[in-house]
Structures are given as structure tokens and as C-alpha cells.
Design an enzyme around this catalytic site. Sequence first.
Site, PDB file in Angstrom:
ATOM      1  N   PHE A 125      56.154 -71.995  -5.945  1.00  0.00           N
ATOM      2  CA  PHE A 125      54.995 -72.516  -5.218  1.00  0.00           C
ATOM      3  C   PHE A 125      54.122 -71.335  -4.766  1.00  0.00           C
ATOM      4  O   PHE A 125      54.635 -70.343  -4.240  1.00  0.00           O
ATOM      5  CB  PHE A 125      55.467 -73.324  -4.011  1.00  0.00           C
ATOM      6  N   ASP A 196      63.837 -71.759  -0.287  1.00  0.00           N
ATOM      7  CA  ASP A 196      62.803 -72.655   0.228  1.00  0.00           C
ATOM      8  C   ASP A 196      63.244 -74.080  -0.103  1.00  0.00           C
ATOM      9  O   ASP A 196      63.412 -74.437  -1.280  1.00  0.00           O
ATOM     10  CB  ASP A 196      61.458 -72.321  -0.438  1.00  0.00           C
ATOM     11  N   TYR A 221      56.905 -82.260   6.493  1.00  0.00           N
ATOM     12  CA  TYR A 221      56.027 -83.407   6.182  1.00  0.00           C
ATOM     13  C   TYR A 221      56.264 -84.036   4.819  1.00  0.00           C
ATOM     14  O   TYR A 221      55.565 -84.946   4.424  1.00  0.00           O
ATOM     15  CB  TYR A 221      54.555 -83.026   6.328  1.00  0.00           C
ATOM     16  N   LYS A 222      57.242 -83.532   4.076  1.00  0.00           N
ATOM     17  CA  LYS A 222      57.517 -84.094   2.745  1.00  0.00           C
ATOM     18  C   LYS A 222      58.609 -85.156   2.872  1.00  0.00           C
ATOM     19  O   LYS A 222      58.379 -86.201   3.448  1.00  0.00           O
ATOM     20  CB  LYS A 222      57.861 -82.963   1.781  1.00  0.00           C
ATOM     21  N   ARG A 370      52.621 -85.900 -11.405  1.00  0.00           N
ATOM     22  CA  ARG A 370      53.872 -85.757 -10.665  1.00  0.00           C
ATOM     23  C   ARG A 370      54.161 -87.027  -9.864  1.00  0.00           C
ATOM     24  O   ARG A 370      53.304 -87.513  -9.124  1.00  0.00           O
ATOM     25  CB  ARG A 370      53.758 -84.560  -9.721  1.00  0.00           C
TER      26      ARG A 370
END
Length: 411
Positions: A125, A196, A221-222, A370
Amino acid sequence: MITRDQLAELDADDALAPMRGRFHLPEGVIYLDGNSLGPMPKATAARVAEVVRQEWGEGLIRSWNDAGWMDMPFRIGGKIARLVGAPEGNVIVADSTSVNLFKLLGAALAARPGRRVILSERGNFPTDLYMAEGLAALLDRGHTLRQVEAADIASAIDDDTAVVMLTHVNYHTGAMFDMAAITEAAHAKGALMLWDLAHSAGAVPVDLAGCGADMAVGCGYKFLNGGPGAPAFLYVAEHLLPTIRFPLTGWLGHAAPFAFEGSYRPAPGIAGGFVGSPAVISMSALEVGIDIALDAPIAGIRAKSIRQTALFAELVEQECPGHGLVLASPREAARRGSQVCFAHSEAYPIMQALIARGVIGDFRAPDILRFGITPLYLRYADLWDAVAILRDVLTSGEWRQERFQTRRKVT
Ligand SMILES: *Cc1c(COP(=O)(O)O)cnc(C)c1O
């Protein structure tokens, strides 16, 4: 042939089915983007209102003590620890994932003086890579970020590697590293291992302590459903705590913040990982999401996720042949996180057309569609309905419409 009836039967005996009722999910939407922004738990609005009206409104500054605001980052960190296989005192909630990466990378480089390389995956990322680059430039002591292909990570670790920094589940493809094996490879060369967990926490089983991981960060928040911009978390293994030195030296990471001393003395242990005041309102929303995650056994989540990701990939191939969609996620369940990606040269307008029809996934440059699979609230029949709409969008060619071509700020 998979049929909708078969999927509806799976829903009928799904032990996780009742969890769906704890989320607000808008009418007419099939949400395949909980890996980007989790939906709102129904209990969040009332909890946030209570914090705002009572704790802030009535309690005012007294609430830092009386409502336990100052302890929230430890208390909620302790709950997250249970989701990622860590001892309760080794996780705190603070800042954003990006900032936590910076803090831990800085601490890792300080703990491995003489070693100059931060090793990562090409295609990690971007914020992870950018923070590493920025830290190396700031330190100006010859550190470099080295990026290699995922398959070459273990063999690229050498005596100059200070820290291996990897995202456990790749945001782009959903490919998942073998955490225990890579951590062991890092340790064999004397390097530290930083994971991560942005696409892992709440989605796949994680055993940080069992794998011997040295450090980790993760996102609120995921899959943890903490709300937009929810605070992130960080983990430091017990063996590092006595000597760890964080590079950001804010007053709340001081040994005695309210002594207001003129120079910095680090708080012992993980508390040195704090910088400034915690985001109390955001943390109160995050805690609601985490409490839901703690009510759902991760083994059950993983089993349903494996089944749903496999079915989704199979359904797309069954219902949409000849449209140029190429599976970009690993077929082997053990190597796949909780998402399914397809590559297509027109991925952007196709995703916009899907979103207009209520099937929300996301586009990841340059060519990825995705689809996040979130067993807490996703039904098996939803998979069928989403793929039926995808088939429609592709066969009708409606994605070719002008309105789906313009790129917006957030994709
Ligand atoms: C989502 C995500 C982040 C987010 O970082 P923020 O600082 O919260 O914006 C970081 N790393 C990875 C791998 C992610 O998927």
C-alpha cells in the site's frame, strides 16, 4: 452450476446470519466495500450521542478522568489485542495507520543501528512505502527502502536489513503472506518484523505473539467498522518494550505529561507510542465496531469468508464468461484474505456502473475491480445478486455511458 437457491440455503443455516442485524445497511445496496470503509453499526449513533451530550456536554473537562477518556486508548487497544493474538497491554489506539507506521519504523531503525535497509513488497500500500521513504530521507543516515516482489521477500532479507515491513493481506490483490514463516525468516537474519494488519484485523485470524511478530499497525475503519477516519492501532512485542524509542516525542508520550517538564522523557513501554490527545469521539465509535467483532468467533468469520470468496470468484466466472475479467486474487484459500479482485482494462467505468446499480465495490488503479467480502453482514444470496448485476452491466454495455468515465477524487 451454482444456483441462487443453493446460496439461500447456505444463508438459512449460517450461524453468523444474526450479526447482520447489528449494522445499518441501506436499502437497495449490496456492500462489497467493507474493506475500505466498514458500514455503520446500529449502536454507534447512540453511543456517539451519549459521549457528545453527556460526557462532553455535561461532564466537560472532568470526563478525561470521570468518563475514562484518558484510558480509552489502552482499554480499546486491549480489545483489539484479543482480535490479533496479542497480550492486552501491548496494543494501543492512536493516530492514523500512516503515522503509526512512521513511529514504529523509526523505533525499529533505532533498535537496529548499523543496518540501513527497510525491506518491503513492491506493490505494498502506497502510504506504507511513502512513510518509509520519508523517514529515511529525514534521518539522512543512508537508510533506504528496498522493494522486491512478494515471492522474493524471504530471500532478500540480509545482514543489512533493519526491518521487514509488510502488509499481511495485500490491498490490491488480496494475497496473504504466511506471517509465521516470513517473521521467522526476518529473525533468522537479525531483522525486526513489522506487519500492517489493515486488511487482516477482524477479517482473518492473526496471532502476532504466536508468530513472534515484533511490531504491527492496523486500521480502525475497515473490517473493524469504526467509522470514517477512525483511529488506528499499534502493537509492540513485550521484548522490545524496555528499550523502545519512538521518533515522535509528543507530550502524551512523556513519562509525566501533567508535570509539564521542559524536556522530553519517554513514558515507559508502549505509552511512549502516544503523541497528542486521543480522538475521543472517534474512539467511542470505534469501540462499538470492535465490540461486535469480539462477539463473532474469528474461526467462523474465516470459514465463511473462505467460502464466500471462493463462491464469488466461481460465480463471476460462471455468469460473466467472455467479458475479459481475469481473477487477480489467489485461488488457493490459504493464500487469500477476505476480498476478490478481477483485472479488466475498463475496470473504472465498470465499477462506476455497478455502484450506480447499488453494488458497491471499488476500483484500484490501474485495472482492478475489488470486492470486499465481509462475513459479518454479507449474505450468500447477496453474492448471487451482485454477480447478476455485474453480468447485466457487462452484457448491456451500460458501463460505456459517458457519466461512468470521469474519475472522481476518491475511487
Ligand atoms: C487502508 C490502509 C492504510 C490506511 O492508512 P491511513 O493512515 O489510515 O489513511 C494503511 N496501510 C494499508 C495497507 C491500508 O490498506
